[in-house]
Motif scaffolding. Structure first.
Motif, PDB file in Angstrom:
ATOM      1  N   ARG A 241       0.854  -1.209   0.000  1.00 42.58           N
ATOM      2  CA  ARG A 241       0.000   0.000   0.000  1.00 42.58           C
ATOM      3  C   ARG A 241       0.884   1.252   0.000  1.00 42.58           C
ATOM      4  NH1 ARG A 241      -2.499   3.807   3.103  1.00 42.58           N
ATOM      5  NH2 ARG A 241      -1.156   3.424   4.915  1.00 42.58           N
ATOM      6  N   ILE A 242       1.923   1.241   0.851  1.00 39.04           N
ATOM      7  CA  ILE A 242       2.819   2.409   0.923  1.00 39.04           C
ATOM      8  C   ILE A 242       3.640   2.537  -0.364  1.00 39.04           C
ATOM      9  CG2 ILE A 242       4.842   3.350   2.166  1.00 39.04           C
ATOM     10  CD1 ILE A 242       2.267   3.789   3.702  1.00 39.04           C
ATOM     11  N   LEU A 243       4.088   1.404  -0.910  1.00 39.18           N
ATOM     12  CA  LEU A 243       4.868   1.468  -2.162  1.00 39.18           C
ATOM     13  C   LEU A 243       4.049   2.150  -3.263  1.00 39.18           C
ATOM     14  CD1 LEU A 243       6.704  -1.988  -2.342  1.00 39.18           C
ATOM     15  CD2 LEU A 243       7.664   0.231  -1.758  1.00 39.18           C
ATOM     16  N   LYS A 244       2.754   1.854  -3.261  1.00 33.47           N
ATOM     17  CA  LYS A 244       1.873   2.460  -4.265  1.00 33.47           C
ATOM     18  C   LYS A 244       1.795   3.979  -4.059  1.00 33.47           C
ATOM     19  CE  LYS A 244      -2.205   1.008  -6.645  1.00 33.47           C
ATOM     20  NZ  LYS A 244      -3.498   0.421  -6.552  1.00 33.47           N
ATOM     21  N   LEU A 245       1.623   4.364  -2.788  1.00 36.94           N
ATOM     22  CA  LEU A 245       1.558   5.809  -2.491  1.00 36.94           C
ATOM     23  C   LEU A 245       2.890   6.503  -2.800  1.00 36.94           C
ATOM     24  CD1 LEU A 245      -0.369   5.891   0.916  1.00 36.94           C
ATOM     25  CD2 LEU A 245      -1.163   6.748  -1.299  1.00 36.94           C
ATOM     26  N   ILE A 276      12.465   3.841   3.946  1.00 40.30           N
ATOM     27  CA  ILE A 276      11.980   5.125   4.476  1.00 40.30           C
ATOM     28  C   ILE A 276      10.914   4.785   5.512  1.00 40.30           C
ATOM     29  CG2 ILE A 276      10.766   7.270   3.938  1.00 40.30           C
ATOM     30  CD1 ILE A 276      11.888   7.061   1.075  1.00 40.30           C
ATOM     31  N   VAL A 277      11.134   5.178   6.753  1.00 45.24           N
ATOM     32  CA  VAL A 277      10.088   4.912   7.759  1.00 45.24           C
ATOM     33  C   VAL A 277       9.269   6.178   7.973  1.00 45.24           C
ATOM     34  CG1 VAL A 277      11.097   3.024   9.110  1.00 45.24           C
ATOM     35  CG2 VAL A 277      11.709   5.363   9.656  1.00 45.24           C
ATOM     36  N   GLY A 278       7.989   5.967   8.248  1.00 47.60           N
ATOM     37  CA  GLY A 278       7.121   7.101   8.583  1.00 47.60           C
ATOM     38  C   GLY A 278       6.620   7.883   7.384  1.00 47.60           C
ATOM     39  N   PHE A 279       6.523   7.218   6.240  1.00 50.80           N
ATOM     40  CA  PHE A 279       5.913   7.884   5.069  1.00 50.80           C
ATOM     41  C   PHE A 279       4.468   8.262   5.457  1.00 50.80           C
ATOM     42  CE2 PHE A 279       3.686   7.957   0.991  1.00 50.80           C
ATOM     43  CZ  PHE A 279       4.572   8.708   0.228  1.00 50.80           C
ATOM     44  N   GLU A 282       1.548   5.942   6.952  1.00 51.64           N
ATOM     45  CA  GLU A 282       2.079   4.613   7.324  1.00 51.64           C
ATOM     46  C   GLU A 282       1.458   4.190   8.662  1.00 51.64           C
ATOM     47  OE1 GLU A 282       6.562   3.053   7.225  1.00 51.64           O
ATOM     48  OE2 GLU A 282       6.044   3.858   9.213  1.00 51.64           O
ATOM     49  N   THR A 283       0.759   3.057   8.671  1.00 53.06           N
ATOM     50  CA  THR A 283       0.133   2.574   9.905  1.00 53.06           C
ATOM     51  C   THR A 283       1.107   1.633  10.615  1.00 53.06           C
ATOM     52  OG1 THR A 283      -0.734   0.665   8.750  1.00 53.06           O
ATOM     53  CG2 THR A 283      -2.178   2.609   8.859  1.00 53.06           C
ATOM     54  N   GLN A 284       0.719   1.252  11.843  1.00 52.46           N
ATOM     55  CA  GLN A 284       1.547   0.294  12.587  1.00 52.46           C
ATOM     56  C   GLN A 284       1.654  -1.010  11.787  1.00 52.46           C
ATOM     57  OE1 GLN A 284       3.382   0.855  15.119  1.00 52.46           O
ATOM     58  NE2 GLN A 284       4.008  -1.268  15.543  1.00 52.46           N
ATOM     59  N   LYS A 285       0.542  -1.364  11.115  1.00 47.03           N
ATOM     60  CA  LYS A 285       0.536  -2.607  10.327  1.00 47.03           C
ATOM     61  C   LYS A 285       1.522  -2.485   9.151  1.00 47.03           C
ATOM     62  CE  LYS A 285      -2.574  -5.498   7.602  1.00 47.03           C
ATOM     63  NZ  LYS A 285      -2.248  -5.052   6.251  1.00 47.03           N
ATOM     64  N   ASP A 286       1.521  -1.333   8.472  1.00 49.98           N
ATOM     65  CA  ASP A 286       2.465  -1.121   7.364  1.00 49.98           C
ATOM     66  C   ASP A 286       3.895  -1.253   7.882  1.00 49.98           C
ATOM     67  OD1 ASP A 286       0.532  -0.454   5.361  1.00 49.98           O
ATOM     68  OD2 ASP A 286       0.378   1.561   6.206  1.00 49.98           O
ATOM     69  N   PHE A 287       4.131  -0.618   9.032  1.00 56.10           N
ATOM     70  CA  PHE A 287       5.489  -0.653   9.585  1.00 56.10           C
ATOM     71  C   PHE A 287       5.888  -2.090   9.930  1.00 56.10           C
ATOM     72  CE2 PHE A 287       8.228  -0.520  13.427  1.00 56.10           C
ATOM     73  CZ  PHE A 287       9.398  -0.131  12.769  1.00 56.10           C
ATOM     74  N   GLU A 288       4.944  -2.836  10.512  1.00 57.51           N
ATOM     75  CA  GLU A 288       5.271  -4.232  10.856  1.00 57.51           C
ATOM     76  C   GLU A 288       5.577  -5.049   9.600  1.00 57.51           C
ATOM     77  OE1 GLU A 288       2.186  -5.443  13.548  1.00 57.51           O
ATOM     78  OE2 GLU A 288       2.971  -4.027  15.040  1.00 57.51           O
ATOM     79  N   GLU A 289       4.922  -4.722   8.518  1.00 55.90           N
ATOM     80  CA  GLU A 289       5.229  -5.435   7.258  1.00 55.90           C
ATOM     81  C   GLU A 289       6.677  -5.139   6.834  1.00 55.90           C
ATOM     82  OE1 GLU A 289       0.661  -5.552   5.560  1.00 55.90           O
ATOM     83  OE2 GLU A 289       2.194  -4.685   4.288  1.00 55.90           O
ATOM     84  N   LYS A 317       2.597  17.118   0.350  1.00 60.33           N
ATOM     85  CA  LYS A 317       1.246  17.704   0.496  1.00 60.33           C
ATOM     86  C   LYS A 317       0.324  16.767   1.274  1.00 60.33           C
ATOM     87  CE  LYS A 317       2.072  20.154  -3.738  1.00 60.33           C
ATOM     88  NZ  LYS A 317       2.839  19.382  -4.704  1.00 60.33           N
ATOM     89  N   MET A 318       0.798  15.562   1.589  1.00 63.64           N
ATOM     90  CA  MET A 318      -0.057  14.610   2.329  1.00 63.64           C
ATOM     91  C   MET A 318       0.022  14.914   3.826  1.00 63.64           C
ATOM     92  SD  MET A 318       1.154  11.093   0.519  1.00 63.64           S
ATOM     93  CE  MET A 318       1.025  10.806  -1.211  1.00 63.64           C
ATOM     94  N   LYS A 319      -0.925  14.338   4.575  1.00 60.91           N
ATOM     95  CA  LYS A 319      -0.927  14.555   6.026  1.00 60.91           C
ATOM     96  C   LYS A 319       0.284  13.814   6.628  1.00 60.91           C
ATOM     97  CE  LYS A 319      -4.078  14.420   9.938  1.00 60.91           C
ATOM     98  NZ  LYS A 319      -3.508  13.497  10.878  1.00 60.91           N
ATOM     99  N   GLN A 320       1.092  14.536   7.376  1.00 59.85           N
ATOM    100  CA  GLN A 320       2.341  13.963   7.889  1.00 59.85           C
ATOM    101  C   GLN A 320       2.113  13.245   9.223  1.00 59.85           C
ATOM    102  OE1 GLN A 320       5.227  14.521   5.831  1.00 59.85           O
ATOM    103  NE2 GLN A 320       3.605  15.274   4.479  1.00 59.85           N
ATOM    104  N   LEU A 321       2.955  12.231   9.492  1.00 54.48           N
ATOM    105  CA  LEU A 321       2.874  11.519  10.774  1.00 54.48           C
ATOM    106  C   LEU A 321       3.563  12.345  11.861  1.00 54.48           C
ATOM    107  CD1 LEU A 321       3.721   7.744  10.145  1.00 54.48           C
ATOM    108  CD2 LEU A 321       1.511   8.893  10.079  1.00 54.48           C
ATOM    109  N   ASP A 322       3.215  12.051  13.099  1.00 57.06           N
ATOM    110  CA  ASP A 322       3.885  12.690  14.238  1.00 57.06           C
ATOM    111  C   ASP A 322       5.371  12.288  14.213  1.00 57.06           C
ATOM    112  OD1 ASP A 322       4.937  13.112  16.822  1.00 57.06           O
ATOM    113  OD2 ASP A 322       2.892  13.160  17.647  1.00 57.06           O
ATOM    114  N   SER A 323       6.251  13.259  14.369  1.00 59.77           N
ATOM    115  CA  SER A 323       7.689  12.968  14.258  1.00 59.77           C
ATOM    116  C   SER A 323       8.165  11.976  15.328  1.00 59.77           C
ATOM    117  CB  SER A 323       8.504  14.248  14.317  1.00 59.77           C
ATOM    118  OG  SER A 323       8.269  14.884  15.538  1.00 59.77           O
TER     119      SER A 323
END
Ligand code: SF4
Length: 413
Positions: A241-245, A276-279, A282-289, A317-323
């Motif tokens: 999912r993240i690779l697509k984004l 790249i972490v934290g795109f 990126e959800t916890q599930k994405d990160f675990e993958e 321009k996307m909503k950023q994750l908490d640093s």
């Protein structure tokens, strides 16, 4: 740029106080690197000497140069490095901001060069890429793919070998996309390997989607013993999912199949990847993958970047994750990787390698590369630039310590 300036009567100093012109060669691929460069530029701001900012920054974030009141600095983009001599002269003649940007890079392998290590030839085979990754600003500085003619590359390699270099590093934004009128990377590797001499070639980063197009041919080219068994293939995330984004043009399965094929042909190959972490999103599930992919693939080298938005990119321009989430994921990943790499190095203990040392460190130790491009250090007294047989006697996370074998063992380990 050093080669051009030195060939035209300039000499190089590392000390800004004794310089007549200051050249700040920049990288702006990551926010953190850009910040460090601006810190340096701020310190130099009040120098009375002309400053030239070269590299990617002038194309990636010119606005920040203006906002930081650095408008007195001249700007030269990566496609204009052949014009550094003209730029230096202009800057000495008149204190105005000079700007040189070019549409196409010059034939870079044909430019004069000054090696920082006399045993290593760094050769750029192409500039730019075919990608449109949503996080990447490099493409704004390097543009669309432009491959340099093989004739010039091969000529420069022959010249370098005649000058006793032992390692050739082929670089590009994506080496696998090299294609000069149908002559591709595997053709180039085949012709480089046919050049007579005692040298090895390290192939720079290759994107999974471009490797896939020529997989069999590239594997064939790797069979040659002059090619380091080292594959740098960035995956960036273990989540499709993240690779697509990210607008990467491959899936996790593509990446795994390339890696497995390389490992089946070359069981000791080193595999390097980038994450790249934290795109954004990126959800916890994405990160675990991602974490699971890394545990499964067991890389030899991994470059972990904390995502940070870059100017002009879609992802900014996307909503950023908490640093804090990004930092914590980066820490978790680094911890896992450290164990994997150390463990892999431990498995190399006691094995034999043939090494061509390329550098003497400040401690007097010799430094060279194993057949799979691992860092090898040798404490024994042996001349630099001469091939030696060694045994790996200690394994650390970042290096292997080796001992030179006595002449008898050298021939018959
Ligand atoms: S392939 Fe993607 S990440 Fe690499 S330089 Fe091109 S746009 Fe940037």
């Amino acid at each position: 740029m050093l080669g051009i300036l030195c060939n035209n009567g300039y000499s190089i100093t590392q000390d800004p106080k004794t310089a007549s012109i200051i050249i700040v060669n920049t990288c702006a691929v990551k926010q953190i690197t850009e910040d460090k460069i601006f810190k340096k530029l701020q310190k130099m701001k009040n120098h009375s000497k002309p400053i030239i900012i070269t590299g990617c920054l002038p194309k990636i974030n010119r606005q920040r140069i203006t906002d930081s009141h650095l408008d007195h600095c001249s700007l030269l983009d990566p496609a204009s490095i052949d014009k550094i001599y003209d730029m230096a002269n202009k800057c000495l003649q008149e204190r105005v901001q000079n700007i040189i940007f070019s549409k196409q890079p010059p034939n870079k392998p044909s430019l004069p060069r000054r090696r920082l290590n006399k045993y290593i030839e760094i050769l750029q085979i192409s500039e730019g890429c075919q990608g449109k990754c949503s996080y990447c600003c490099t493409r704004f500085a390097r543009g669309r793919l432009h491959c340099f003619p093989p004739k010039t590359i091969l000529k420069q390699i022959q010249k370098a070998i005649a000058e006793n270099i032992v390692e050739i590093q082929l670089t590009a934004q994506d080496t696998a996309s090299y294609n000069y009128r149908g002559y591709n990377l595997s053709d180039l590797l085949r012709d480089i390997s046919a050049v007579k001499g005692d040298f090895k070639v390290r192939i720079g980063m290759m994107n999974p989607d471009t490797v896939l197009k020529f997989l069999d041919e590239i594997i064939d080219a790797y069979e040659n013993e002059k090619i380091y068994k080292y594959l740098h293939i960035p995956i960036q995330s273990g989540s499709n999912r993240i690779l697509k984004l990210m607008k990467r043009r491959n899936t996790v399965d593509d990446f795994l199949s390339i890696m497995n094929i390389f490992r089946s042909h070359f069981p000791t190959i080193s595999i390097a990847t980038d994450i790249i972490v934290g795109f954004p999103s990126e959800t916890q599930k994405d990160f675990e993958e991602t974490l699971n992919l890394i545990k499964m693939m067991r890389p030899d080298v991994i470059n972990i970047s904390k995502y940070a938005p870059r100017p002009g990119t879609e992802a900014s321009k996307m909503k950023q994750l908490d640093s804090r989430i990004v930092a914590s994921r980066s820490r978790i990943l680094s911890k896992h990787v450290g164990h994997i790499i150390k463990d892999k190095h431990m498995k190399m203990l006691g094995s034999y390698e043939e090494i061509n040392p390329i550098e003497r460190t400040s401690r007097g130790t010799l430094f060279g590369r194993t057949h799979n491009y691992k860092k090898a250090f040798i404490d024994d007294v042996v001349p630099i630039g001469k091939k030696i047989r060694v045994k790996i006697i200690e394994a650390h996370q970042r290096r292997l310590d080796c001992k030179v074998l006595d002449p008898e063992v050298l021939q018959n380990p």
